[in-house]
Design an enzyme around this catalytic site. Sequence first.
Site, mmCIF file in Angstrom:
data_model
loop_
_atom_site.group_PDB
_atom_site.id
_atom_site.type_symbol
_atom_site.label_atom_id
_atom_site.label_comp_id
_atom_site.label_asym_id
_atom_site.label_seq_id
_atom_site.Cartn_x
_atom_site.Cartn_y
_atom_site.Cartn_z
ATOM 1 N NE ARG A 193 -4.588 -4.994 18.930
ATOM 2 C CZ ARG A 193 -5.404 -5.056 18.422
ATOM 3 N NH1 ARG A 193 -5.186 -3.372 17.722
ATOM 4 N NH2 ARG A 193 -6.962 -4.392 18.346
ATOM 5 C CB THR A 200 -14.132 -6.858 20.979
ATOM 6 O OG1 THR A 200 -13.364 -7.728 19.738
ATOM 7 C CG2 THR A 200 -14.508 -8.359 21.435
ATOM 8 N NE ARG A 258 -9.527 -11.143 17.290
ATOM 9 C CZ ARG A 258 -8.790 -11.224 18.743
ATOM 10 N NH1 ARG A 258 -7.795 -10.983 19.164
ATOM 11 N NH2 ARG A 258 -9.691 -11.914 19.101
#
Lengths: 347, 347, 347, 347
Positions: B78, B132, B178
């Site tokens: 990231r 993902t 998430r």
Amino acid sequence: MSSSRSIERIAVITSGGDAPGMNAALRAVVLAAEHDGIDVVGFRHGYEGLLNNDYMKLGRHEVEHILQYSGTIIKSARSERFKSDEGGIEAARNLDAQHVDAFIVIGGDGSFRGANHLAKFWQGPIIGIPGTIDNDLYGTDHTIGYDTAVETAMDALDKIRDTAEAMDRVFIVEVMGRNAGYIAISSAMASGAERMILPELQKDKPLTIDALVKHVEGVNRVRGDSSYVMVLCENQWPGGAVRLAEQLEDRLNFPCRPCLLGHVQRGGRPTAMDRILATRLGVYAVQLVQEGITGVMAGIERNELVTTPLEDTWVKRKVLSQELIDIQTKWFNPIKKDRHKATVDKA
Amino acid sequence: MSSSRSIERIAVITSGGDAPGMNAALRAVVLAAEHDGIDVVGFRHGYEGLLNNDYMKLGRHEVEHILQYSGTIIKSARSERFKSDEGGIEAARNLDAQHVDAFIVIGGDGSFRGANHLAKFWQGPIIGIPGTIDNDLYGTDHTIGYDTAVETAMDALDKIRDTAEAMDRVFIVEVMGRNAGYIAISSAMASGAERMILPELQKDKPLTIDALVKHVEGVNRVRGDSSYVMVLCENQWPGGAVRLAEQLEDRLNFPCRPCLLGHVQRGGRPTAMDRILATRLGVYAVQLVQEGITGVMAGIERNELVTTPLEDTWVKRKVLSQELIDIQTKWFNPIKKDRHKATVDKA
Amino acid sequence: MSSSRSIERIAVITSGGDAPGMNAALRAVVLAAEHDGIDVVGFRHGYEGLLNNDYMKLGRHEVEHILQYSGTIIKSARSERFKSDEGGIEAARNLDAQHVDAFIVIGGDGSFRGANHLAKFWQGPIIGIPGTIDNDLYGTDHTIGYDTAVETAMDALDKIRDTAEAMDRVFIVEVMGRNAGYIAISSAMASGAERMILPELQKDKPLTIDALVKHVEGVNRVRGDSSYVMVLCENQWPGGAVRLAEQLEDRLNFPCRPCLLGHVQRGGRPTAMDRILATRLGVYAVQLVQEGITGVMAGIERNELVTTPLEDTWVKRKVLSQELIDIQTKWFNPIKKDRHKATVDKA
Amino acid sequence: MSSSRSIERIAVITSGGDAPGMNAALRAVVLAAEHDGIDVVGFRHGYEGLLNNDYMKLGRHEVEHILQYSGTIIKSARSERFKSDEGGIEAARNLDAQHVDAFIVIGGDGSFRGANHLAKFWQGPIIGIPGTIDNDLYGTDHTIGYDTAVETAMDALDKIRDTAEAMDRVFIVEVMGRNAGYIAISSAMASGAERMILPELQKDKPLTIDALVKHVEGVNRVRGDSSYVMVLCENQWPGGAVRLAEQLEDRLNFPCRPCLLGHVQRGGRPTAMDRILATRLGVYAVQLVQEGITGVMAGIERNELVTTPLEDTWVKRKVLSQELIDIQTKWFNPIKKDRHKATVDKA
């Protein structure tokens, strides 16, 4: 320890924490007994079933296709009630009521203590078969379930390594083992973990967060890398992997991620090694009771079938291999690594 | 959105949390590009590599045998730096310096936001490929890595079930996702878990420990059993599975055991479904950039290749299947189960 | 096709070649039926059990822990006897004798032909659930068991690739599929096989050993490598993989090794995708019979539950994806690869 | 055998058929050597690389993440050229040209014969590490790769059993082993196969189709079942599993299905046991060369590190465990089983 008499019926239980391969051991007991014309009954839920007279007949049909499954078809449990004299007497009475001539218990040290307790009230041959993932029994190089648990932990560590290589991170994987580091050291070596935290290594001086920080930084400096995998044996850090990850992240300023495998390690298809071990010990136990041997655990040491008095299995202590410890801590992941110095030292 | 021009070099990055199958997507991009006489360069560590001009040429040789491995050979990360205008300008400058004509990013919504940011400073076609494990992107039925993560969670749940059957227990397995319940609901259904805790189900009324205790007791009364497996989506309970297990054990007076899979879910061999999805999308992305399409994600909906504007992938919301929710909560594990009443209701 | 009436008892069979996930479908039928206050009986060994009146009651307890196992607890078989009018009449008589109101069959096209045969002699609603690893049924994008079979084939191909990379070799892996190339193309793409031999590709011009030799040599020249993996669909080469390996070795003067997976592809833990598919279709089938729908297969197309008349499932033909064929044969493994030419072609 | 001198560079090769865990052994050699300030070079493609002077430096970076993969990063091969005196002289010359002080070969008996051949022309310490799935080397209880191959064979047998339980069938699974029955007996016992065909059991009297037919019928009569799984060691039946299945089907009038695992058995993630074995032997080999030991294989017997002269590893014969043979053939799957008689016999 031995006084042969004719065995016509064997009772078997699985007791304590279940371990992959217990079913394979049950199957072996039943098939070997059937070969010798002996009946087998299984009491359910360990010693609880002995107290409740809760049993089932185990024949070829019942065990034919259980070899590849973990768990135990006669269930397992821990029993407080059984530990009293009343419990022992009741259990003995039920064994006699079912015309049981010999008793085989598959489990760990708690189960074997139970077997010795039973022996105070019941006269038939009693044999223990080591079934626990922790591998913490003296008298056998491996316990049933241990190899499978190591594979499961290694598999998780391999997957962690996949992602560790993609994104630099510190990972802490907490594995089982109760008070022994067998699963931890074997899965750490098999997966190439940079660090392991074992009871055997922390005995003399308690581990500090400072020492861990220093190791992470030292190892990663040598490797020029910033991914780092640590195997934590349960009960060796307050708050476990979750808490340790928080503490390390605070100190390293670097993402640290916990993984807590938990009972996943008790499941899964038993490995070939566990099934073969279970099969050998199951057949051996049936032979032993027919020879009138009692009060011992059937085990395998240095590839050979051996017996060990039940009490020794928990009183004496199996020692973790120093060779393996040295490879992991001295050869492969030393904190200080100064190659020129090392060369000089050798000169 | 489309204005065709000749593409001679494509840059590709993997960004954000890594997902199994990212390598398969890289391979497909490279093989498809090679087929059309296009070079490929991979920037390492996501947008960080764009800023640092850290890249490698990706040819047939580099990607030939990566199909079966998770992680990503060009690493992921990231990047905070990239989010500024300076970051975007620097990235665009480096792409131009390397004569890059088109840009493909494999990642999740954060990566796609980055792609839109880049588009402010760079003119070439930009395509997103959904990579993902969380499956939380609008515009594709599945994201790369999701199927593998579900298999991994299911495998852990299967193993838990093995031991749950041997010893009565409550187990809580915490999975990723998430803010979306895809991994949780699919792994729960696939493993026959009695309960799942998903963000989608807790939206309106927060879940209480009382409600959970009631469900455990209710379901087990119906089933006449005392093992119970709960799948907990991350971020849905303060303190996660570890804390919830303590709280339930206090209330139920019954052993409750946590398992925290963590990043294990990002690793492992990608499933066939993920590899095929990644392969199709990689080839499709190479076709799209050659057609001058830009600013979209390549996805698969209802078995067909589709494109969706990047912004829609995070602004619009993919909805969890009500059919699956109903099966798990109404058909299979209702709290109250009164057969006679149910029959009457139908009359 | 629809005329609603009250359903109190459903009969279910598994028929034809078994497929991983059949147990998951059985479980879903039973749990959904129980929810609606309906009894379920399972006849053993497919239509044979209908003729022999060999059945068992299937309740929650019987199906509780079968979700993760392949095979089928009510066994499967093929039945010649049933195909006659006498067979159909006898089966109908037994269904009536057991007060069965609706009939669900899990299997492939042979099983569905049987269902239509039964419908001539019996009036209740009849629903088919697609259970076959071959994926060769019109009316559903996937059949139960197909995804697991692809994973199993891919797993073998991955292992072959490990050793192929260590020692240069040609490998031929024969997979199932009857007369359809689904398993072959999916496992080939998922494992990066250099070649696949499918019925769909050999239709117009029969494959020659010369063409295969040319492809091996051509592809390996492009890749500068000498390992090569070929996926052979069963029934597409006389003597199968064993014979083809001998023939290729003769011609290439290079070790060629066969692998014949056989029924291994029918076993193994069902994948999450197969279990979820089976669960959805099982619940849907119970809904359909209650709505009085009959003579159709429950399937999933483009992610949605659909029904298709049983006869269509074998009369109409599901088409292998041209997109996948193109990727494997044109994009990734073309025989001739002349990069400059390719570039020119695009100009 | 021992005359210590300073070792500054070790050469290593992997030779003959590759085995899972060879990479783990390479890694251990490199990490242990690095610890002691020693360089390592790997020659590619076994002895071929020695002749072609085709080598690569192996440092921490090259071996860091290979532990979990089968195959070998320095490739393996068989070499005819090397067997001549000219070959040996050329190899020795290349080792000297690269300033190699010691030589480690990972492989089977052919590789060790090569090592002895090399010793005629080259003076440095030479150590063998047993790497072969066949486990047919005297001087070590296990060879690297054997445990993984057994797991792979067992996994296939488990899957066969799943489908065998669903539909009654005879299955014949052909496994590797060259001229030894280790993989066959271990995978047969671990999977509960009804029969195994091993070289060790067929020595005295060749096996006939009549004897096999009799066993299938006899065992199934005892078990009241008609599924039957046979493990066939390669090279023990003309035409292998495919031919034997045809012959049995002719005789039994019952479906018989072959499975030929082939090189699948050489691939897959190495088991923990293989990785640990490889790690221990790799470190040990580095210690041995520094002590000037030469001409021996490093092995593990009865859990301890041992050395055995290279020639003994193929001249002396490791004996298959009679205990295991007896369990499989006498205890569990006897042809004649007459329980009353058995009871009488014991009296």
